[in-house]
Design a protein around this motif. Structure first.
Motif, PDB file in Angstrom:
ATOM      1  N   ALA A   9     -19.281   2.630  37.739  1.00 31.83           N
ATOM      2  CA  ALA A   9     -18.630   3.718  37.373  1.00 31.83           C
ATOM      3  C   ALA A   9     -19.302   4.740  36.578  1.00 31.83           C
ATOM      4  N   GLY A  10     -20.619   4.624  36.492  1.00 34.22           N
ATOM      5  CA  GLY A  10     -21.564   5.340  35.342  1.00 34.22           C
ATOM      6  C   GLY A  10     -22.024   6.525  36.280  1.00 34.22           C
ATOM      7  N   GLY A  11     -23.160   7.057  35.721  1.00 33.39           N
ATOM      8  CA  GLY A  11     -23.716   8.279  36.299  1.00 33.39           C
ATOM      9  C   GLY A  11     -23.901   8.427  37.616  1.00 33.39           C
ATOM     10  N   VAL A  12     -24.749   7.215  37.936  1.00 28.77           N
ATOM     11  CA  VAL A  12     -25.091   7.229  39.539  1.00 28.77           C
ATOM     12  C   VAL A  12     -23.940   6.995  40.455  1.00 28.77           C
ATOM     13  N   ARG A  35     -15.971  -2.990  34.826  1.00 29.17           N
ATOM     14  CA  ARG A  35     -15.171  -3.780  33.688  1.00 29.17           C
ATOM     15  C   ARG A  35     -14.303  -2.892  33.249  1.00 29.17           C
ATOM     16  N   THR A  36     -14.453  -1.692  32.841  1.00 32.54           N
ATOM     17  CA  THR A  36     -13.528  -0.630  32.482  1.00 32.54           C
ATOM     18  C   THR A  36     -12.978   0.045  33.585  1.00 32.54           C
ATOM     19  N   ASP A  61     -15.380  -7.976  36.125  1.00 32.35           N
ATOM     20  CA  ASP A  61     -16.690  -8.153  35.717  1.00 32.35           C
ATOM     21  C   ASP A  61     -17.612  -8.902  36.821  1.00 32.35           C
ATOM     22  N   ALA A  62     -18.651  -8.041  37.211  1.00 32.99           N
ATOM     23  CA  ALA A  62     -19.198  -8.793  38.453  1.00 32.99           C
ATOM     24  C   ALA A  62     -20.191 -10.048  38.080  1.00 32.99           C
ATOM     25  N   ALA A  84     -23.904  -0.584  39.769  1.00 38.16           N
ATOM     26  CA  ALA A  84     -24.169  -1.204  38.254  1.00 38.16           C
ATOM     27  C   ALA A  84     -25.323  -1.232  37.625  1.00 38.16           C
ATOM     28  N   THR A 106     -29.388  -0.273  43.813  1.00 36.00           N
ATOM     29  CA  THR A 106     -30.402   0.731  43.802  1.00 36.00           C
ATOM     30  C   THR A 106     -31.605   0.212  42.833  1.00 36.00           C
ATOM     31  N   PHE A 161     -33.851   6.938  44.592  1.00 34.74           N
ATOM     32  CA  PHE A 161     -34.854   7.717  45.198  1.00 34.74           C
ATOM     33  C   PHE A 161     -36.367   7.085  45.080  1.00 34.74           C
ATOM     34  N   ASP A 162     -36.437   6.614  43.613  1.00 33.62           N
ATOM     35  CA  ASP A 162     -37.785   5.742  43.527  1.00 33.62           C
ATOM     36  C   ASP A 162     -37.236   4.548  42.531  1.00 33.62           C
ATOM     37  N   PRO A 163     -37.200   3.418  43.208  1.00 32.64           N
ATOM     38  CA  PRO A 163     -37.265   2.950  44.511  1.00 32.64           C
ATOM     39  C   PRO A 163     -36.207   3.484  45.515  1.00 32.64           C
ATOM     40  N   ASN A 200     -29.279   4.938  32.508  1.00 36.76           N
ATOM     41  CA  ASN A 200     -29.039   4.203  31.771  1.00 36.76           C
ATOM     42  C   ASN A 200     -30.132   3.836  30.568  1.00 36.76           C
ATOM     43  N   THR A 363     -30.583   9.666  42.818  1.00 34.67           N
ATOM     44  CA  THR A 363     -30.381   8.250  43.011  1.00 34.67           C
ATOM     45  C   THR A 363     -29.026   8.018  43.960  1.00 34.67           C
TER      46      THR A 363
HETATM   47  P1  NDP Z   1     -24.655   3.489  33.786  1.00 33.35           P
HETATM   48  O1  NDP Z   1     -24.827   2.959  32.556  1.00 33.35           O
HETATM   49  O2  NDP Z   1     -24.222   4.824  33.677  1.00 33.35           O
HETATM   50  O3  NDP Z   1     -23.477   2.819  34.549  1.00 33.35           O
HETATM   51  C1  NDP Z   1     -23.496   1.347  34.894  1.00 33.35           C
HETATM   52  C2  NDP Z   1     -22.062   1.202  35.442  1.00 33.35           C
HETATM   53  O4  NDP Z   1     -21.920  -0.587  35.694  1.00 33.35           O
HETATM   54  C3  NDP Z   1     -21.028   1.077  34.270  1.00 33.35           C
HETATM   55  O5  NDP Z   1     -20.142   2.020  35.072  1.00 33.35           O
HETATM   56  C4  NDP Z   1     -20.499  -0.124  34.009  1.00 33.35           C
HETATM   57  O6  NDP Z   1     -19.177  -0.078  33.522  1.00 33.35           O
HETATM   58  C5  NDP Z   1     -20.814  -0.915  35.278  1.00 33.35           C
HETATM   59  N1  NDP Z   1     -21.054  -2.359  34.841  1.00 33.35           N
HETATM   60  C6  NDP Z   1     -22.263  -2.816  33.881  1.00 33.35           C
HETATM   61  N2  NDP Z   1     -22.187  -4.270  33.596  1.00 33.35           N
HETATM   62  C7  NDP Z   1     -21.125  -4.378  34.599  1.00 33.35           C
HETATM   63  C8  NDP Z   1     -20.553  -5.810  35.193  1.00 33.35           C
HETATM   64  N3  NDP Z   1     -20.640  -6.958  34.615  1.00 33.35           N
HETATM   65  N4  NDP Z   1     -19.535  -5.684  36.027  1.00 33.35           N
HETATM   66  C9  NDP Z   1     -18.987  -4.643  36.610  1.00 33.35           C
HETATM   67  N5  NDP Z   1     -19.495  -3.360  36.424  1.00 33.35           N
HETATM   68  C10 NDP Z   1     -20.597  -3.231  35.444  1.00 33.35           C
HETATM   69  O7  NDP Z   1     -26.062   3.448  34.822  1.00 33.35           O
HETATM   70  P2  NDP Z   1     -26.421   4.336  35.795  1.00 33.35           P
HETATM   71  O8  NDP Z   1     -25.410   5.019  36.599  1.00 33.35           O
HETATM   72  O9  NDP Z   1     -27.334   5.464  35.084  1.00 33.35           O
HETATM   73  O10 NDP Z   1     -27.329   3.514  36.698  1.00 33.35           O
HETATM   74  C11 NDP Z   1     -26.952   2.812  37.600  1.00 33.35           C
HETATM   75  C12 NDP Z   1     -27.949   2.011  38.445  1.00 33.35           C
HETATM   76  O11 NDP Z   1     -28.930   2.953  39.055  1.00 33.35           O
HETATM   77  C13 NDP Z   1     -29.107   1.223  37.542  1.00 33.35           C
HETATM   78  O12 NDP Z   1     -29.153  -0.010  38.163  1.00 33.35           O
HETATM   79  C14 NDP Z   1     -30.232   1.860  37.599  1.00 33.35           C
HETATM   80  O13 NDP Z   1     -31.371   1.136  37.339  1.00 33.35           O
HETATM   81  C15 NDP Z   1     -30.392   2.284  38.816  1.00 33.35           C
HETATM   82  N6  NDP Z   1     -31.260   3.755  39.155  1.00 33.35           N
HETATM   83  C16 NDP Z   1     -31.869   3.821  40.078  1.00 33.35           C
HETATM   84  C17 NDP Z   1     -33.093   4.802  40.406  1.00 33.35           C
HETATM   85  C18 NDP Z   1     -33.528   5.060  41.681  1.00 33.35           C
HETATM   86  O14 NDP Z   1     -34.085   5.928  41.795  1.00 33.35           O
HETATM   87  N7  NDP Z   1     -33.776   3.781  42.501  1.00 33.35           N
HETATM   88  C19 NDP Z   1     -33.130   5.770  39.288  1.00 33.35           C
HETATM   89  C20 NDP Z   1     -31.977   5.750  38.190  1.00 33.35           C
HETATM   90  C21 NDP Z   1     -31.159   4.796  38.141  1.00 33.35           C
HETATM   91  P3  NDP Z   1     -18.675  -1.184  32.705  1.00 33.35           P
HETATM   92  O15 NDP Z   1     -19.589  -1.302  31.378  1.00 33.35           O
HETATM   93  O16 NDP Z   1     -17.155  -0.772  32.254  1.00 33.35           O
HETATM   94  O17 NDP Z   1     -18.396  -2.736  33.700  1.00 33.35           O
END
Ligand code: NDP
Length: 416
Positions: A9-12, A35-36, A61-62, A84, A106, A161-163, A200, A363
């Motif tokens: 539930a993060g940025g992407v 998790r949150t 928690d994945a 995630a 991703t 996007f990349d990858p 991230n 992304t």
């Molecule tokens: P964030 O850190 O903003 O979000 C990550 C999310 O994953 C959070 O909501 C977090 O929530 C959740 N998470 C982390 N650990 C767990 C777990 N054990 N179980 C369940 N949920 C979990 O990351 P971004 O959104 O910035 O990035 C997301 C993905 O996109 C990454 O893998 C990043 O590498 C990839 N990415 C790919 C790109 C591309 O072009 N291919 C470019 C940019 C990013 P919580 O901690 O509450 O569980």
């Protein structure tokens, strides 16, 4: 009628959820889980009433196999979208296999704990054999190919996007018989902070502080971090410094498009970003090895992440554009040919549409499209695949439709 379980539930994930909700014909129901749970609920609250997609949320928690399988069985999705972190890739793939559901992500797998002796032994062997030292590589996920084939399930790796789009661009250009591929990732955006990462921070800083490498004539050439610098005049952005990095899609493109003689990846960085990063590295803040601090164990890079602005909060303040694409060179019918396929994305336009900056947007949109390709059966073959292994045409068409239109240049400036 299809149902997707979105983990993260993060940025992407925020962009993925917005785009799935715009595409309710394909994504009739989604469940957002991390998790949150409060962050999942906040995303649901932003969209509810504005979409036909039925949204539910869950806490999971994945890394907890039984809890994740229980959620998958209860929700019974057609697809699990892992938005995630790369640390969770294998755990989520295992749960998908056990529960018989298709998978996508991703970013390819890397371990959270790079000091784990069992992982390290395999990693060091791979560094010697393959000749590149990034923490991430596809071998961990490609090892699931037979299992996914036997289960009749599809896993799509790295649909960002990349990858992601860069590989679709390569598959699209392959028809034109090109020999070299340069992937150029330019972020001309300005968020006004002295130092912040656009996704991230932990994953981002690990990637850019690592040695660079490229593929040439059938093998890897590894170079010290940021050792190859070029200047490039990006359309709608202007002149930028860019540096050669190792990047995950090079590995799969080298395998799946073996006729490519050279594959390189460049990303733009400003001097201020590099100076901050070097300083943080020199003082040990990028380390993943836990240290003792006032009676607590802390991991320096995780502590740094807590100090840095949350990438998901950069949306309102980031202005400027991104320009990401691939330059291909080659000979067809004895004639030298050059071809540049790229997308330009405006940070503020993304913010107005889905409340995120362009890095999350570029992304999240391909992640939604990758999900759509699997759910509509356009990309569907049992096994574990990256984007260049499927027909690029429906994906290319969807990029134009869903917010990432691409442009072509048949006479681009080349990178020496
Ligand atoms: P964030 O850190 O903003 O979000 C990550 C999310 O994953 C959070 O909501 C977090 O929530 C959740 N998470 C982390 N650990 C767990 C777990 N054990 N179980 C369940 N949920 C979990 O990351 P971004 O959104 O910035 O990035 C997301 C993905 O996109 C990454 O893998 C990043 O590498 C990839 N990415 C790919 C790109 C591309 O072009 N291919 C470019 C940019 C990013 P919580 O901690 O509450 O569980």
């Amino acid at each position: 009628m299809s149902r997707a379980l979105i983990i993260g539930a993060g940025g992407v994930a925020g962009v993925v959820v917005h785009k799935c909700c715009q595409n309710s014909e394909v994504f009739t129901e989604i469940c957002i889980a991390s998790r949150t749970k409060s962050r999942c609920d906040a995303l649901k609250a932003q969209l509810e009433g504005k979409t036909k997609t039925v949204i539910t949320t869950a806490q999971v928690d994945a890394m907890d196999h039984d809890a994740l399988c229980a959620l998958i069985r209860e929700y019974n999705p057609d697809l699990v979208m892992n938005i995630a972190l790369p640390y969770q890739d294998l755990a989520i793939m295992d749960a998908c296999l056990e529960c018989g559901v298709n998978y996508m992500d991703t970013a390819n797998y890397e371990p959270e704990d790079t000091d784990d002796p069992e992982w390290r032994a395999i990693y060091e062997k791979r560094c010697k054999e393959e000749g590149f030292s990034a923490y991430f590589d596809y071998s961990w996920q490609w090892a699931y190919t037979e299992k996914f084939k036997e289960a009749g399930l599809t896993a799509l790796l790295g649909s960002g996007f990349d990858p992601g789009v860069t590989q679709v661009f390569c598959a699209y250009a392959k028809k034109h018989q090109f020999d070299t591929i340069d992937i150029l990732d330019c972020n001309g955006g300005d968020h006004g902070y002295p130092f912040a990462t656009n996704f991230n921070p932990e994953i981002n800083l690990r990637e850019v502080s690592a040695p660079g490498s490229y593929w040439e004539n059938g093998h890897w050439v590894e170079i010290p971090p940021m050792a190859i610098k070029r200047e490039y005049d990006f359309k709608e952005i202007g002149m930028k410094d860019m540096y050669l990095l190792h990047h995950e899609e090079i590995e799969s493109i080298a395998k799946n498009i073996p006729e490519a003689q050279r594959i390189r990846f460049f990303m733009t960085f400003g001097q201020s970003y590099l100076t901050h990063m070097k300083c943080l590295e020199n003082v040990g803040m990028l380390s993943t090895t836990p240290i003792e601090f006032e009676g607590h164990q802390i991991v320096p890079i995780q502590f740094l992440k807590a100090l840095l602005p949350d990438p998901a909060s950069l949306g309102p303040r980031t202005v400027g554009k991104t320009n990401i694409g691939c330059i291909f060179t080659g000979k067809k019918d004895g004639k030298e040919k050059h071809y540049y396929l790229y997308n330009i994305c405006d940070h503020q336009a993304c913010y107005r549409e889905v409340g995120s900056q362009a890095i999350s947007y570029t992304t999240g949109v391909p992640a939604m499209i990758g999900g759509m390709m699997l759910l509509t059966g356009k990309w569907n073959k049992p096994g574990v695949y990256t984007a260049e292994e499927f027909d690029p045409d429906p994906f290319m068409e969807a990029l134009n439709q869903w917010g990432l239109p691409w442009q072509e240049d048949f006479d681009p400036i080349l990178v020496d």
